[in-house]
Write an enzyme that holds these catalytic residues in place. Sequence first.
Site, PDB file in Angstrom:
ATOM      1  N   ASP A 156      11.041  -8.788 -11.308  1.00 14.23           N
ATOM      2  CA  ASP A 156       9.983  -8.539 -12.296  1.00 14.23           C
ATOM      3  C   ASP A 156      10.110  -7.092 -12.772  1.00 14.23           C
ATOM      4  O   ASP A 156      10.967  -6.781 -13.600  1.00 14.23           O
ATOM      5  CB  ASP A 156       8.642  -8.836 -11.591  1.00 14.23           C
ATOM      6  N   GLY A 208       8.694 -14.859  -0.646  1.00 13.60           N
ATOM      7  CA  GLY A 208       8.943 -15.662  -1.842  1.00 13.60           C
ATOM      8  C   GLY A 208      10.249 -16.427  -1.901  1.00 13.60           C
ATOM      9  O   GLY A 208      10.332 -17.486  -2.516  1.00 13.60           O
TER      10      GLY A 208
HETATM   11  C1  PRP Z   1       7.052 -10.690  -5.304  1.00 10.55           C
HETATM   12  C2  PRP Z   1       8.462 -11.258  -5.313  1.00 10.55           C
HETATM   13  C3  PRP Z   1       9.315 -10.031  -5.350  1.00 10.55           C
HETATM   14  C4  PRP Z   1       8.472  -9.048  -6.120  1.00 10.55           C
HETATM   15  C5  PRP Z   1       9.004  -8.910  -7.518  1.00 10.55           C
HETATM   16  O1  PRP Z   1       6.760 -10.353  -3.983  1.00 10.55           O
HETATM   17  O2  PRP Z   1       8.739 -12.043  -4.197  1.00 10.55           O
HETATM   18  O3  PRP Z   1       9.574  -9.541  -4.061  1.00 10.55           O
HETATM   19  O4  PRP Z   1       7.133  -9.539  -6.137  1.00 10.55           O
HETATM   20  O5  PRP Z   1       8.274  -7.966  -8.242  1.00 10.55           O
HETATM   21  P1  PRP Z   1       8.871  -6.581  -8.732  1.00 10.55           P
HETATM   22  O6  PRP Z   1      10.227  -6.827  -9.332  1.00 10.55           O
HETATM   23  O7  PRP Z   1       7.864  -6.148  -9.771  1.00 10.55           O
HETATM   24  O8  PRP Z   1       8.904  -5.652  -7.568  1.00 10.55           O
HETATM   25  P2  PRP Z   1       5.314 -10.251  -3.327  1.00 10.55           P
HETATM   26  O9  PRP Z   1       5.025  -8.838  -3.008  1.00 10.55           O
HETATM   27  O10 PRP Z   1       4.333 -10.995  -4.183  1.00 10.55           O
HETATM   28  O11 PRP Z   1       5.499 -10.959  -1.924  1.00 10.55           O
HETATM   29  P3  PRP Z   1       5.980 -12.429  -1.511  1.00 10.55           P
HETATM   30  O12 PRP Z   1       7.479 -12.458  -1.617  1.00 10.55           O
HETATM   31  O13 PRP Z   1       5.514 -12.527  -0.103  1.00 10.55           O
HETATM   32  O14 PRP Z   1       5.324 -13.436  -2.424  1.00 10.55           O
END
Ligand code: PRP
Length: 187
Positions: free
Chosen positions: A104, A45
């Site tokens: 998040d 991300g």
């Molecule tokens: C998303 C984002 C963060 C995480 C945040 O990652 O990039 O790493 O979720 O959420 P949290 O605070 O509830 O843990 P994702 O797993 O979707 O992977 P990506 O970065 O490859 O999109």
Amino acid sequence: MKTIDKVLYSQYSKEKIAEAVKRVGAEITRDYTGKSPLIIGILKGSFIFMADLIREIDLLCQVDFMVVKSYGGGTVSSGLVRIVKDVDMDIKDRDVIIVEDILDTAATLQSVCDVLRARKPRSLKICVFLNKKTRRKILLDADYECFEIENEFVVGYGLDYAEKYRNLPYLAVLRDNDSAQEVQTEV
Ligand code: PRP
């Protein structure tokens, strides 16, 4: 069918994003004057934010990346985290800044911080593009942030839905809305 709603809040436009990234870059430059921080981007991300941010940091810094995945797909974070690729560099005694696209529930950053803290960096700070404070399940906050956002599922500028929309140069809100006014893309 989910649609992507191209109608955006003005603070999430390409121009406003650039402004916010510039501001955060300046804050980091000011706070780390005389230091050489190691900036670690959490993939996937953060890749666009990371690329823009480091060009707004006027310091002799270094970069590295970790690939982290939360289990499960869709729009809800599962809270379970898996480190797919670790950093290459030794972070002991380094001033480390973790760069994330979104904070998040904080499950991801909590896991990442635990792993990195055990390696004894001199300092460890968190820089996020988006901060969704209302969704927090763990007591952890960012040291630097571009925007605080409400509990809406946003895509673009690196953020995805089912691996799509990362390449949007702005942020869009993803909604279950068949009557989205402008661009409608089936996902
Ligand atoms: C998303 C984002 C963060 C995480 C945040 O990652 O990039 O790493 O979720 O959420 P949290 O605070 O509830 O843990 P994702 O797993 O979707 O992977 P990506 O970065 O490859 O999109």
